[in-house]
Enzyme design. Structure first.
Site, PDB file in Angstrom:
ATOM      1  N   ARG A 155       0.948   8.222   2.034  1.00  0.00           N
ATOM      2  CA  ARG A 155       1.837   7.668   1.013  1.00  0.00           C
ATOM      3  C   ARG A 155       2.062   8.670  -0.120  1.00  0.00           C
ATOM      4  O   ARG A 155       3.173   8.780  -0.633  1.00  0.00           O
ATOM      5  CB  ARG A 155       1.275   6.337   0.501  1.00  0.00           C
ATOM      6  CG  ARG A 155       1.543   5.194   1.498  1.00  0.00           C
ATOM      7  CD  ARG A 155       0.505   4.092   1.430  1.00  0.00           C
ATOM      8  NE  ARG A 155       0.402   3.476   0.129  1.00  0.00           N
ATOM      9  CZ  ARG A 155      -0.713   2.884  -0.333  1.00  0.00           C
ATOM     10  NH1 ARG A 155      -1.806   2.880   0.413  1.00  0.00           N
ATOM     11  NH2 ARG A 155      -0.725   2.334  -1.503  1.00  0.00           N
TER      12      ARG A 155
ATOM     13  N   LYS B 182       1.973   1.524 -11.261  1.00  0.00           N
ATOM     14  CA  LYS B 182       3.336   0.981 -11.392  1.00  0.00           C
ATOM     15  C   LYS B 182       3.298  -0.540 -11.602  1.00  0.00           C
ATOM     16  O   LYS B 182       3.994  -1.075 -12.442  1.00  0.00           O
ATOM     17  CB  LYS B 182       4.168   1.278 -10.134  1.00  0.00           C
ATOM     18  CG  LYS B 182       4.392   2.744  -9.855  1.00  0.00           C
ATOM     19  CD  LYS B 182       5.417   2.943  -8.736  1.00  0.00           C
ATOM     20  CE  LYS B 182       4.971   2.448  -7.368  1.00  0.00           C
ATOM     21  NZ  LYS B 182       3.864   3.180  -6.781  1.00  0.00           N
TER      22      LYS B 182
ATOM     23  N   ARG C  18      -9.374  -0.870  -5.876  1.00  0.00           N
ATOM     24  CA  ARG C  18      -8.526  -1.932  -6.422  1.00  0.00           C
ATOM     25  C   ARG C  18      -8.386  -3.121  -5.468  1.00  0.00           C
ATOM     26  O   ARG C  18      -8.536  -3.000  -4.255  1.00  0.00           O
ATOM     27  CB  ARG C  18      -7.147  -1.387  -6.775  1.00  0.00           C
ATOM     28  CG  ARG C  18      -6.213  -1.210  -5.608  1.00  0.00           C
ATOM     29  CD  ARG C  18      -4.844  -0.772  -6.086  1.00  0.00           C
ATOM     30  NE  ARG C  18      -3.975  -0.472  -4.956  1.00  0.00           N
ATOM     31  CZ  ARG C  18      -2.748   0.007  -5.086  1.00  0.00           C
ATOM     32  NH1 ARG C  18      -2.259   0.263  -6.267  1.00  0.00           N
ATOM     33  NH2 ARG C  18      -2.013   0.247  -4.014  1.00  0.00           N
TER      34      ARG C  18
ATOM     35  N   ARG D  95      -5.843  -4.319  -0.246  1.00  0.00           N
ATOM     36  CA  ARG D  95      -4.631  -4.195   0.567  1.00  0.00           C
ATOM     37  C   ARG D  95      -4.942  -3.475   1.876  1.00  0.00           C
ATOM     38  O   ARG D  95      -5.714  -2.534   1.894  1.00  0.00           O
ATOM     39  CB  ARG D  95      -3.564  -3.404  -0.210  1.00  0.00           C
ATOM     40  CG  ARG D  95      -2.780  -4.284  -1.150  1.00  0.00           C
ATOM     41  CD  ARG D  95      -1.929  -3.494  -2.099  1.00  0.00           C
ATOM     42  NE  ARG D  95      -1.167  -2.420  -1.471  1.00  0.00           N
ATOM     43  CZ  ARG D  95      -0.297  -1.670  -2.125  1.00  0.00           C
ATOM     44  NH1 ARG D  95      -0.062  -1.884  -3.401  1.00  0.00           N
ATOM     45  NH2 ARG D  95       0.347  -0.701  -1.504  1.00  0.00           N
TER      46      ARG D  95
ATOM     47  N   ARG E  61      13.140   4.748  -3.210  1.00  0.00           N
ATOM     48  CA  ARG E  61      12.069   5.576  -2.665  1.00  0.00           C
ATOM     49  C   ARG E  61      12.601   6.643  -1.727  1.00  0.00           C
ATOM     50  O   ARG E  61      11.851   7.486  -1.249  1.00  0.00           O
ATOM     51  CB  ARG E  61      11.138   4.673  -1.866  1.00  0.00           C
ATOM     52  CG  ARG E  61       9.755   4.511  -2.444  1.00  0.00           C
ATOM     53  CD  ARG E  61       8.984   3.648  -1.479  1.00  0.00           C
ATOM     54  NE  ARG E  61       7.585   3.621  -1.712  1.00  0.00           N
ATOM     55  CZ  ARG E  61       6.969   2.727  -2.470  1.00  0.00           C
ATOM     56  NH1 ARG E  61       7.648   1.810  -3.108  1.00  0.00           N
ATOM     57  NH2 ARG E  61       5.663   2.764  -2.568  1.00  0.00           N
TER      58      ARG E  61
HETATM   59  P1  ADP Z   1       2.350   2.065  -3.366  1.00  0.00           P
HETATM   60  O1  ADP Z   1       3.315   2.698  -4.308  1.00  0.00           O
HETATM   61  O2  ADP Z   1       0.950   2.013  -3.876  1.00  0.00           O
HETATM   62  O3  ADP Z   1       2.432   2.650  -1.983  1.00  0.00           O
HETATM   63  P2  ADP Z   1       4.003  -0.400  -3.143  1.00  0.00           P
HETATM   64  O4  ADP Z   1       3.488  -1.784  -3.335  1.00  0.00           O
HETATM   65  O5  ADP Z   1       5.069   0.074  -4.061  1.00  0.00           O
HETATM   66  O6  ADP Z   1       2.697   0.524  -3.214  1.00  0.00           O
HETATM   67  O7  ADP Z   1       4.547  -0.233  -1.648  1.00  0.00           O
HETATM   68  C1  ADP Z   1       3.755  -0.574  -0.545  1.00  0.00           C
HETATM   69  C2  ADP Z   1       4.469  -0.228   0.747  1.00  0.00           C
HETATM   70  O8  ADP Z   1       5.679  -1.010   0.861  1.00  0.00           O
HETATM   71  C3  ADP Z   1       4.931   1.208   0.904  1.00  0.00           C
HETATM   72  O9  ADP Z   1       3.901   2.055   1.384  1.00  0.00           O
HETATM   73  C4  ADP Z   1       6.066   1.062   1.907  1.00  0.00           C
HETATM   74  O10 ADP Z   1       5.540   0.895   3.195  1.00  0.00           O
HETATM   75  C5  ADP Z   1       6.709  -0.260   1.508  1.00  0.00           C
HETATM   76  N1  ADP Z   1       7.835  -0.103   0.551  1.00  0.00           N
HETATM   77  C6  ADP Z   1       7.845  -0.470  -0.757  1.00  0.00           C
HETATM   78  N2  ADP Z   1       9.006  -0.174  -1.344  1.00  0.00           N
HETATM   79  C7  ADP Z   1       9.783   0.399  -0.397  1.00  0.00           C
HETATM   80  C8  ADP Z   1      11.097   0.955  -0.377  1.00  0.00           C
HETATM   81  N3  ADP Z   1      11.858   0.992  -1.480  1.00  0.00           N
HETATM   82  N4  ADP Z   1      11.563   1.472   0.789  1.00  0.00           N
HETATM   83  C9  ADP Z   1      10.805   1.473   1.898  1.00  0.00           C
HETATM   84  N5  ADP Z   1       9.553   0.978   1.962  1.00  0.00           N
HETATM   85  C10 ADP Z   1       9.024   0.447   0.833  1.00  0.00           C
END
Ligand code: ADP
Length: 210
Positions: free
Chosen positions: A166, A13, A123, A155, A84
């Site tokens: 996740r 993404k 990564r 990360r 999400r």
């Molecule tokens: P990935 O899709 O690889 O898990 P992201 O960088 O999109 O990585 O998100 C990392 C973390 O940030 C998620 O696991 C969650 O804990 C939090 N997060 C991101 N976006 C949201 C959202 N829209 N609502 C709730 N938590 C979020």
């Protein structure tokens, strides 16, 4: 135009949102990046992120609204990581309505789980600007970001255990979210196993919901 890039963890993404944002000259807004920045000074959020848990709708929506209200978003943006949850669909609609915008396009990225595992465990991300690097696209200088010179780190939530959680959370929540946008005629699903540069064509050619 408001583009949403969605998909499970490590579907690319971030990489694709960056490419699309540069090509269209609109900002890439990643809720994960916003939260990682907040986590630098907020222990509670830091802990939740490390465990792979979602942050509450209230907190993340407030942060998102603040960011989307900035001037650079006025011509549109590429939104990565939101909505999400089902409720976030409606919260986003409200935020966008206040800004005189709506969701125009939703692109779902799909890769096999095994590839997501491989990518994620290999990564690194720039702690300064958030750019992601992987085995197929390493930085010129090891552990240093090509764009801003920031330090690259793994990360804290990129472990086998949190990844599984996740992916499960994504699968559980995404069905209804995708259904919502599919019914509106806004959804396109693309194979994100390779060729990240194709995202510009994929996003802009108008064959959504075909
Ligand atoms: P990935 O899709 O690889 O898990 P992201 O960088 O999109 O990585 O998100 C990392 C973390 O940030 C998620 O696991 C969650 O804990 C939090 N997060 C991101 N976006 C949201 C959202 N829209 N609502 C709730 N938590 C979020």
């Amino acid at each position: 135009m408001v583009y949403i890039i969605t998909g499970g963890p490590a579907t690319g993404k971030g990489t694709r949102s960056d490419i699309l944002s540069k090509a269209l000259n609109i900002p890439h807004i990643s809720t994960g990046d916003i939260l990682r920045e907040v986590a630098l000074t907020d222990e509670d959020i830091k802990e939740r992120l490390a465990k792979g848990e979602l942050i509450s709708d209230d907190i993340i929506t407030k942060l998102l609204e603040e960011r989307l209200s900035k001037d650079d978003c006025k011509n549109g943006f590429v939104l990565d990581g939101y909505p999400r949850t089902i409720s976030q669909i409606y919260l986003l609609n409200e935020v966008l309505k206040k800004l005189g915008k709506k969701v125009d396009r939703v692109i779902e990225l799909v890769v096999p789980d095994e590839l997501a595992f491989k990518r994620i465990l290999e990564r690194k991300k720039c702690i300064q600007c958030g750019r992601a690097y992987g085995i197929d696209f390493p930085p010129v200088v090891e552990d240093i970001c090509d764009d801003c010179g920031g330090k690259l780190e793994i990360r804290t939530d990129d472990t086998k255990e949190t990844l599984k959680k996740r992916i499960d959370t994504y699968k559980k929540n995404s069905k209804e979210i995708l259904e919502y946008y599919r019914n509106k005629g806004l959804l396109k699903t693309v194979d994100a196993s390779s060729h990240s540069e194709r995202i510009v064509e994929e996003a802009t050619i108008d064959d959504y919901n075909l």
